[in-house]
Structure formats: C-alpha cells, structure tokens
Design a protein around this motif. Structure first.
Motif, PDB file in Angstrom:
ATOM      1  N   GLU A  22      35.382 -15.873 -21.933  1.00 30.23           N
ATOM      2  CA  GLU A  22      34.849 -14.706 -22.641  1.00 30.23           C
ATOM      3  C   GLU A  22      33.568 -15.084 -23.361  1.00 30.23           C
ATOM      4  O   GLU A  22      33.421 -16.206 -23.827  1.00 30.23           O
ATOM      5  CB  GLU A  22      35.861 -14.195 -23.669  1.00 30.23           C
ATOM      6  N   LEU A 106      43.229  -7.681 -19.541  1.00 30.91           N
ATOM      7  CA  LEU A 106      41.822  -7.880 -19.891  1.00 30.91           C
ATOM      8  C   LEU A 106      41.261  -6.711 -20.691  1.00 30.91           C
ATOM      9  O   LEU A 106      40.451  -6.916 -21.603  1.00 30.91           O
ATOM     10  CB  LEU A 106      40.974  -8.111 -18.646  1.00 30.91           C
ATOM     11  N   LYS A 108      42.815  -4.763 -22.812  1.00 27.33           N
ATOM     12  CA  LYS A 108      43.278  -4.910 -24.195  1.00 27.33           C
ATOM     13  C   LYS A 108      42.540  -6.051 -24.897  1.00 27.33           C
ATOM     14  O   LYS A 108      42.139  -5.909 -26.051  1.00 27.33           O
ATOM     15  CB  LYS A 108      44.784  -5.141 -24.220  1.00 27.33           C
ATOM     16  N   ARG A 109      42.320  -7.171 -24.214  1.00 27.70           N
ATOM     17  CA  ARG A 109      41.567  -8.286 -24.807  1.00 27.70           C
ATOM     18  C   ARG A 109      40.170  -7.855 -25.214  1.00 27.70           C
ATOM     19  O   ARG A 109      39.668  -8.221 -26.280  1.00 27.70           O
ATOM     20  CB  ARG A 109      41.442  -9.438 -23.803  1.00 27.70           C
ATOM     21  N   GLU A 112      40.309  -5.552 -28.202  1.00 28.09           N
ATOM     22  CA  GLU A 112      40.580  -6.376 -29.389  1.00 28.09           C
ATOM     23  C   GLU A 112      39.332  -7.146 -29.830  1.00 28.09           C
ATOM     24  O   GLU A 112      39.110  -7.320 -31.031  1.00 28.09           O
ATOM     25  CB  GLU A 112      41.739  -7.340 -29.109  1.00 28.09           C
TER      26      GLU A 112
END
Length: 177
Positions: A22, A106, A108-109, A112
């Motif tokens: 990321e 992914l 949701k990541r 967040e």
C-alpha cells in the motif's frame, strides 16, 4: 502482457494471490488509476474520472499494488480517494478494486486508510456516493437523504454528466475521536 478488456478499457491481468503493498498515489500512477476506474465506469458501476481530474487530485488517492506473481505482471489492485470538501466533510471517492482481487478485503482496507487520514486531520465526517450501499454499511456508513448533504457537495455534483438523473446513494459516517 495479458490484458482484460472492454472496448478500449484494458487493465493488467494480475494474479489474485499476488503479494500486496500500500502507498499514496503518485503522478506516475494516473494511467493505471484511470484504467481501473474506467473499467468499472464502462460497466455503469462508477463514474469515470478524467486524467486531468486525477492529476489535480492525485494526493487524495490511496493505492493497493499487486506484485508480479506466477507469470502475471502485477499492477494496481485497488484505489480510493479522500477528497476534502469543507472543514467538516470529505468524500470517499473513486473506490475501485481490480476484478481479480475482489473479495479480499481491499475495499475495506482502502476506506479505512481514508478514515485514518481523515482522523489525522481532525475531520469529523465522511460521505460517499455509491451504488454499493451494503459495502459502505459494513464500513460503518449509513444511508442519508441526498438533500441533507453540505452545499459544497452540490457544487461538485453540478459538473457531473448525471447531475439531473443521479441514481447514486448518499452514505454518511461520523468519525469519533
């Protein structure tokens, strides 16, 4: 290199088990972001973003990148932006996940990551326009009436080709400190 295509929209054929990393977006990511968003926009699932708009807002975007794996080249696995609209509100926008990477959390990541950025600058609330109400509810958002949104939202919406016939759902989330 193998590509998945719909008309002129092509995205790299990344392996679903590729290693992930990321980071924030860079100007050199504009083509990949444009292609991934365009892939879903061509299917009527999100709004297209021009390369010019992506360049103007590149600092908004968080990326998940897939590395090369088992003969697949790797590439952009997911993207999502946090666009500040007012001192009390930002939009979670441009959320797109590569079709080979769906179901791995992914989205949701990325949401967040946007929330963490919003909290870091003491932003009290987020909203999103979406066709995926259930997903955003799982991320802690709730559906609201479009008319209750900040006036700055509407100034952005007036530039949209679908302004008169918008069928996106407005989702809202208050952030607690």
């Amino acid at each position: 290199m193998t590509f998945l295509a719909l008309d002129s929209i092509a995205i790299p054929d990344i392996h679903p088990q590729a290693p992930l990393s990321e980071r924030k977006a860079r100007l050199s990511d504009i083509d990949a972001i444009h292609e991934l968003i365009g892939y879903w926009a061509a299917r009527g699932l999100m709004l297209v973003r021009s390369k010019t708009l992506l360049a103007e807002t590149i600092r908004d975007f968080h990326l998940v990148l897939a590395g090369a794996h088992e003969g697949h080249p790797g590439g952009l696995a997911g993207v999502c932006g946090l666009h500040l609209l007012a001192p009390d509100l930002a939009e979670v926008r441009g959320l797109a996940i590569h079709p080979a990477m769906q179901g791995r959390g992914l989205g949701k990541r990325l949401v967040e990551a946007c929330e963490a950025e919003a909290r870091a600058i003491d932003l009290p609330a987020l909203f999103a326009w979406t066709y995926q109400q259930g997903f955003f509810e799982k991320c802690g958002f709730r559906r609201i009436e479009k008319t209750s949104l900040h006036p700055k939202v509407w100034s952005e919406c007036q530039r949209c080709a679908f302004f008169e016939n918008c069928n996106e759902i407005a989702m809202y989330r208050e952030l607690t400190p």
